[in-house]
Design an enzyme around this catalytic site. Structure first.
Site, mmCIF file in Angstrom:
data_model
loop_
_atom_site.group_PDB
_atom_site.id
_atom_site.type_symbol
_atom_site.label_atom_id
_atom_site.label_comp_id
_atom_site.label_asym_id
_atom_site.label_seq_id
_atom_site.Cartn_x
_atom_site.Cartn_y
_atom_site.Cartn_z
ATOM 1 N N SER A 8 0.710 -1.184 -0.185
ATOM 2 C CA SER A 8 0.049 -0.104 0.047
ATOM 3 C C SER A 8 0.768 1.319 -0.018
ATOM 4 C CB SER A 8 -0.790 0.123 1.247
ATOM 5 O OG SER A 8 -1.194 1.322 1.541
ATOM 6 N N GLY A 9 0.553 2.165 -0.952
ATOM 7 C CA GLY A 9 1.178 3.508 -0.843
ATOM 8 C C GLY A 9 1.128 4.334 0.218
ATOM 9 N N LEU A 10 -0.263 4.266 0.761
ATOM 10 C CA LEU A 10 -0.631 4.936 2.097
ATOM 11 C C LEU A 10 0.186 4.706 3.134
ATOM 12 C CD1 LEU A 10 -2.219 7.159 3.605
ATOM 13 C CD2 LEU A 10 -4.019 5.449 3.809
ATOM 14 N N ASP A 43 1.034 10.756 1.979
ATOM 15 C CA ASP A 43 0.749 9.845 0.766
ATOM 16 C C ASP A 43 0.233 11.041 -0.341
ATOM 17 O OD1 ASP A 43 -0.079 7.974 -1.241
ATOM 18 O OD2 ASP A 43 -1.710 7.742 -0.434
ATOM 19 N N ASP A 61 1.090 -0.945 -5.323
ATOM 20 C CA ASP A 61 0.412 0.404 -5.322
ATOM 21 C C ASP A 61 1.467 1.248 -5.790
ATOM 22 O OD1 ASP A 61 -0.765 2.755 -5.359
ATOM 23 O OD2 ASP A 61 -1.389 2.897 -3.157
ATOM 24 N N ASP A 119 1.115 4.124 -7.316
ATOM 25 C CA ASP A 119 0.365 5.415 -7.655
ATOM 26 C C ASP A 119 0.075 5.792 -9.061
ATOM 27 O OD1 ASP A 119 0.332 5.888 -4.814
ATOM 28 O OD2 ASP A 119 2.145 6.951 -4.766
ATOM 29 N N GLU A 135 -2.736 4.231 -11.073
ATOM 30 C CA GLU A 135 -3.987 5.062 -10.972
ATOM 31 C C GLU A 135 -3.895 6.160 -11.790
ATOM 32 O OE1 GLU A 135 -3.351 5.755 -6.649
ATOM 33 O OE2 GLU A 135 -3.394 8.066 -6.934
ATOM 34 N N LYS A 159 0.057 13.212 -6.586
ATOM 35 C CA LYS A 159 -1.203 12.539 -6.218
ATOM 36 C C LYS A 159 -1.530 13.017 -4.835
ATOM 37 C CE LYS A 159 -1.962 9.162 -4.084
ATOM 38 N NZ LYS A 159 -2.235 7.841 -3.953
ATOM 39 N N ASN A 215 -3.898 11.408 -1.622
ATOM 40 C CA ASN A 215 -4.615 10.076 -1.186
ATOM 41 C C ASN A 215 -6.105 10.395 -1.562
ATOM 42 O OD1 ASN A 215 -6.219 8.709 1.262
ATOM 43 N ND2 ASN A 215 -4.460 7.559 0.563
ATOM 44 N N SER A 216 -6.755 9.431 -2.071
ATOM 45 C CA SER A 216 -7.990 9.395 -2.332
ATOM 46 C C SER A 216 -9.051 9.953 -1.298
ATOM 47 C CB SER A 216 -8.388 8.117 -3.020
ATOM 48 O OG SER A 216 -7.561 7.390 -3.905
ATOM 49 N N ARG A 260 -6.273 1.518 -12.270
ATOM 50 C CA ARG A 260 -7.132 2.125 -11.275
ATOM 51 C C ARG A 260 -7.689 3.532 -11.451
ATOM 52 N NH1 ARG A 260 -4.914 3.163 -5.009
ATOM 53 N NH2 ARG A 260 -6.111 5.064 -4.613
ATOM 54 N N HIS A 300 -12.266 2.758 -7.469
ATOM 55 C CA HIS A 300 -12.146 3.213 -6.394
ATOM 56 C C HIS A 300 -13.332 3.997 -5.862
ATOM 57 C CE1 HIS A 300 -10.298 3.392 -2.510
ATOM 58 N NE2 HIS A 300 -9.330 4.374 -2.763
HETATM 59 C C1 SPV Z 1 -3.384 2.808 -0.744
HETATM 60 O O1 SPV Z 1 -3.483 1.627 -0.013
HETATM 61 O O2 SPV Z 1 -2.343 3.468 -0.747
HETATM 62 C C2 SPV Z 1 -4.455 2.999 -1.431
HETATM 63 C C3 SPV Z 1 -5.668 2.586 -1.301
HETATM 64 O O3 SPV Z 1 -4.040 3.437 -2.632
HETATM 65 S S1 SPV Z 1 -6.358 4.192 -0.534
HETATM 66 O O4 SPV Z 1 -5.581 4.708 0.201
HETATM 67 O O5 SPV Z 1 -7.644 3.726 -0.324
HETATM 68 O O6 SPV Z 1 -6.712 4.996 -1.945
HETATM 69 MG MG MG Z 2 -2.421 4.283 -2.758
#
Ligand code: SPV
Ligand code: MG
Length: 290
Positions: A38-40, A50, A77, A79, A106, A112, A114-115, A149, A180
């Site tokens: 996971s990027g986050l 993130d 991930d 990104d 994505e 970026k 974070n979503s 993504r 997402h």
């Molecule tokens: C991550 O886990 O870094 C993701 C998922 O990209 S989210 O944080 O939900 O965007």
């Molecule tokens: Mg991410």
């Protein structure tokens, strides 16, 4: 094989978040057969936001530890790929070299966000992003999974935009689509699934709509569920509590029963294997009785 889990299985599969070698080993022990780098979570564990603050090479280093310590298929991930088509294909090649089984790219703009942070989520141009996907497909081996993504729903661009992007990304060679959503109910991803008609397998990340039972995803024929950040968030809660208690009480005595023992840690990371290897490969001391 990640390909089997993400793209080809008729069964719903699950990827558990990992952000370092330890969290990867713990996820494996729990029974997970595939991981999400996971990027986050990786950014958080490095003390970054993130928001494209960490570099691609830092990501690659962490992924190598996740792969090594778990020996599981890892979907990374990636990104947006850290730049244009050239950066994306370089990232994919490096991840493949370090043993990752696939990458999710994505279509958010660089840098970026974070979503789940803020409302400003500009998207990459659809043709330019499709070029990134094509470049990755042309660069890495056939068995390396490429997940495209779509952030259109996150950015408030609507379902038509999400579907048209999914079509373009499928044409560009993606193996699966990750759709997402930041809604607290799963309606959006179900609506996407109905409109998309399973032209490619669909991956979801139920971080906000966590109350939906997975039986509903099975019924709707999603391919993969990613539990994206739960070990990292659990560790934040646990570390906060432990640090707070030790600081306040000037002693770890009251928290000792609630934390992992050293023996648990040694067992988890297979210290016994090292002891056996030492007995086999190191010169052994002479027996003083002889
Ligand atoms: C991550 O886990 O870094 C993701 C998922 O990209 S989210 O944080 O939900 O965007
Ligand atoms: Mg991410």
């Amino acid at each position: 094989m990640l390909r089997a889990q993400v793209c080809c299985s008729r069964e719903l599969s699950f990827l558990m978040e990992a952000h370092d070698g330890l969290s990867a080993a713990i996820a494996k022990r729990a029974g997970f057969t595939g991981l999400w780098a996971s990027g986050l979570s990786i950014a958080s564990s490095l003390g970054y936001r993130d928001a494209s603050e960490g570099s691609w090479s830092q990501l690659v280093e962490v992924v190598e530890r996740i792969v090594d310590s778990s020996q599981l298929p890892v979907l990374v991930d990636g990104d947006g790929g850290f730049g244009n088509f050239n950066n994306a294909r370089l990232l994919a090649r490096k991840l493949h070299q370090r043993g990752a089984a696939g990458v999710a790219l994505e279509d958010s703009a660089f840098p970026k966000t974070n979503s789940f942070v803020g409302d400003r989520h500009p998207l990459a141009d659809i043709d330019e992003f499709s070029g990134r996907l094509r470049a990755v497909k042309d660069t890495v081996a056939e068995d390396f999974v490429l997940v495209a993504r779509i952030e259109a729903l996150i950015g408030g661009h609507g379902m038509d935009e999400a579907i048209s992007r999914a079509g373009a990304y499928a044409d560009a060679g993606a193996d699966a689509i990750l759709i997402h959503s930041r809604k607290s109910a799963a309606d959006e991803v179900f609506a996407f699934m109905r409109a998309w008609q399973n032209r490619l397998p669909v991956v979801i990340v139920p971080t906000k709509y966590y109350r939906t039972p997975v039986s509903a995803y099975r019924k709707a024929r999603f391919s993969t569920v990613i539990w994206a950040n739960h070990s990292m968030r659990a560790s934040v809660a646990a570390m906060r509590q432990v640090c707070g208690r030790i600081f306040a009480e000037e002693s770890p005595a009251s928290i000792e029963p609630n934390i992992a023992t050293l023996d648990e840690l040694f067992e988890l990371l297979e210290y016994n294997e090292l002891a056996h290897a030492e007995a086999r490969y190191l010169p052994q001391p002479l027996d003083p009785r002889q």
